[in-house]
Design a protein around this motif. Structure first.
Motif, PDB file in Angstrom:
ATOM      1  N   GLU A   1       0.849  -1.208   0.000  1.00 25.93           N
ATOM      2  CA  GLU A   1       0.000   0.000   0.000  1.00 25.93           C
ATOM      3  C   GLU A   1       0.881   1.254   0.000  1.00 25.93           C
ATOM      4  OE1 GLU A   1      -2.784  -0.085   3.145  1.00 25.93           O
ATOM      5  OE2 GLU A   1      -3.723  -1.974   2.508  1.00 25.93           O
ATOM      6  N   GLU A   2       1.982   1.235   0.771  1.00 28.54           N
ATOM      7  CA  GLU A   2       2.884   2.402   0.803  1.00 28.54           C
ATOM      8  C   GLU A   2       3.444   2.697  -0.575  1.00 28.54           C
ATOM      9  OE1 GLU A   2       7.306   3.426   2.539  1.00 28.54           O
ATOM     10  OE2 GLU A   2       6.043   2.060   3.697  1.00 28.54           O
ATOM     11  N   ILE A   3       3.826   1.621  -1.284  1.00 33.17           N
ATOM     12  CA  ILE A   3       4.367   1.794  -2.636  1.00 33.17           C
ATOM     13  C   ILE A   3       3.286   2.353  -3.550  1.00 33.17           C
ATOM     14  CG2 ILE A   3       5.286   0.559  -4.642  1.00 33.17           C
ATOM     15  CD1 ILE A   3       6.615  -1.370  -2.621  1.00 33.17           C
ATOM     16  N   GLY A   4       2.021   1.878  -3.370  1.00 30.88           N
ATOM     17  CA  GLY A   4       0.925   2.409  -4.176  1.00 30.88           C
ATOM     18  C   GLY A   4       0.713   3.892  -3.949  1.00 30.88           C
ATOM     19  N   VAL A   5       0.816   4.337  -2.689  1.00 33.84           N
ATOM     20  CA  VAL A   5       0.673   5.768  -2.382  1.00 33.84           C
ATOM     21  C   VAL A   5       1.786   6.571  -3.047  1.00 33.84           C
ATOM     22  CG1 VAL A   5       0.723   7.478  -0.530  1.00 33.84           C
ATOM     23  CG2 VAL A   5      -0.573   5.356  -0.231  1.00 33.84           C
ATOM     24  N   LEU A   6       3.023   6.036  -2.962  1.00 39.18           N
ATOM     25  CA  LEU A   6       4.147   6.747  -3.581  1.00 39.18           C
ATOM     26  C   LEU A   6       3.937   6.912  -5.081  1.00 39.18           C
ATOM     27  CD1 LEU A   6       7.188   5.060  -1.753  1.00 39.18           C
ATOM     28  CD2 LEU A   6       6.299   7.376  -1.406  1.00 39.18           C
ATOM     29  N   ARG A   7       3.450   5.834  -5.711  1.00 34.82           N
ATOM     30  CA  ARG A   7       3.198   5.924  -7.156  1.00 34.82           C
ATOM     31  C   ARG A   7       2.068   6.903  -7.437  1.00 34.82           C
ATOM     32  NH1 ARG A   7       4.506   2.082 -10.625  1.00 34.82           N
ATOM     33  NH2 ARG A   7       3.954   3.768 -12.079  1.00 34.82           N
TER      34      ARG A   7
END
Length: 377
Positions: free
Chosen positions: A279-285
């Motif tokens: 989820e953190e990576i999704g937010v960054l993207r």
């Protein structure tokens, strides 16, 4: 470039400190791998150095024997003159006669011993007790013979029924040298009835000069038939060093397996991190991070694991190297010789590269995640 690099490094460090124990265990694999490669490499170098040091200064020595395969049992005076001509003016050339005689020590039962006849023993040996020259009568004995039978200058032994007085006990010689007198009884060459010689010792100033002399002797004496065999101790030293290099390579190869295991550990840690931070990576993207930015952060994490593990491994390897060289060579500072530095540098580089390669797939997997799918997860 610099502006993008340092935030990625700071973020990677933050991510690793969030799971300290997991990161520590993954980095520990790199530490063990680096220490294994560097320590085994340095151990091989220490063994090689210790062994070649024990060989002593024998690389400049030659021994010329008659070729028994051609039914030549002794070297003639003409052969000796040819050998002297081929040797350099500064070389020591010592023809030697040998015979086997019954020898009795301290009135004990006689045993058959090989007796060596040398014209000028002072050119080859030094006295531990007594005097080597002038040498016209009596006998010289090696240190092992003297110790075993409690012989000293003035002692008497019986050689073939004749009483012979010990003139000197010789200093210990190099264990691998053909001239080593430790287990020998030496008598004047004039006391031998035979005219020919059993062998000739040639000692040159350098190993290179000894090799040139050996080739000259072969060309001069083996022109028509193989009359002599020339043993070069320098070639023996070179062969031993080549074998040790092979052993060192094999040891390093075995130790590198531990780094492969460490690489699998890092791969596992990075994959788990990717799943947990989906989820953190999704937010960054979603907020504008590009694939290469995510890739950079993940690879930076793997690089930090490898770099920190490598640094710790180098420190421990130097400590291990100090101990190895202290006990194997007697000089702890020998760890800073060039071959050891090469093994430590190679182990560190291999450790960091292993970590980076292990982080490639997890980094690619994280960077390839679609923002919507990651957020939904």
């Amino acid at each position: 470039m610099a502006g993008r690099f340092f935030p990625a490094a700071l973020m990677a460090r933050r991510n690793l400190t969030r799971t300290k124990m997991r990161s520590l265990l993954a980095s520990l694999g790199i530490v063990i791998g680096v220490v294994a490669i560097a320590s085994l490499g340095m151990f091989g170098v220490a063994l090689q150095y210790s062994f070649t040091q024990n060989l002593g200064n024998v690389g400049n020595q030659l021994t010329v024997y008659p070729n028994s395969g051609e039914n030549i049992t002794e070297l003639t005076e003409r052969d000796i003159r040819t050998i002297r001509r081929e040797a350099s003016p500064t070389a020591t050339v010592s023809p030697v006669k040998t015979r086997t005689e019954p020898v009795s020590y301290n009135r004990e039962d006689a045993v058959r011993e090989q007796i060596y006849g040398v014209e000028d023993p002072a050119a080859l040996y030094e006295a531990k007790e007594g005097r080597v020259s002038p040498f016209r009568s009596g006998a010289l004995v090696g240190s092992n013979v003297a110790e075993e039978h409690d012989l000293h200058p003035g002692s008497q032994i019986t050689v073939n029924g004749t009483s012979v007085r010990i003139r000197a006990v010789l200093e210990e010689g190099d264990p691998f040298s053909s001239t080593n007198p430790d287990n020998r009884i030496i008598m004047p060459a004039t006391s031998f009835s035979q005219r020919g010689y059993s062998e000739v010792y040639v000692i040159e100033s350098t190993g290179t000069r000894a090799n040139e002399t050996a080739m000259g002797i072969r060309d001069a004496l083996n022109d028509r038939e193989e009359r002599v065999f020339v043993q070069e101790l320098g070639s023996l030293v070179d062969t031993i060093e080549e074998q040790f290099q092979i052993i060192n390579t094999v040891l390093a190869g075995i130790a590198s397996i531990s780094l492969l295991v460490a690489g699998i550990s890092i791969l596992n840690v990075m994959l788990m991190s990717t799943v947990e931070r989906r989820e953190e990576i999704g937010v960054l993207r979603a907020v504008g991070y590009q694939k290469r930015d995510v890739l950079k952060v993940m690879l930076m994490e793997a690089t930090l694991l490898g770099f920190l593990g490598g640094i710790a491994g180098v420190i421990l390897s130097v400590g291990a190297g100090l101990a190895i060289n202290h006990y194997a060579v007697g000089d702890a500072m020998a760890v800073f010789r060039l071959p050891n530095a090469w093994y430590v540098g190679a182990a560190f580089t291999f450790g960091v590269l292993t970590a980076i390669v292990s982080g490639l797939y997890p980094a690619w997997k994280a960077a390839s995640e679609e923002p919507v799918d990651a957020l939904r997860g």
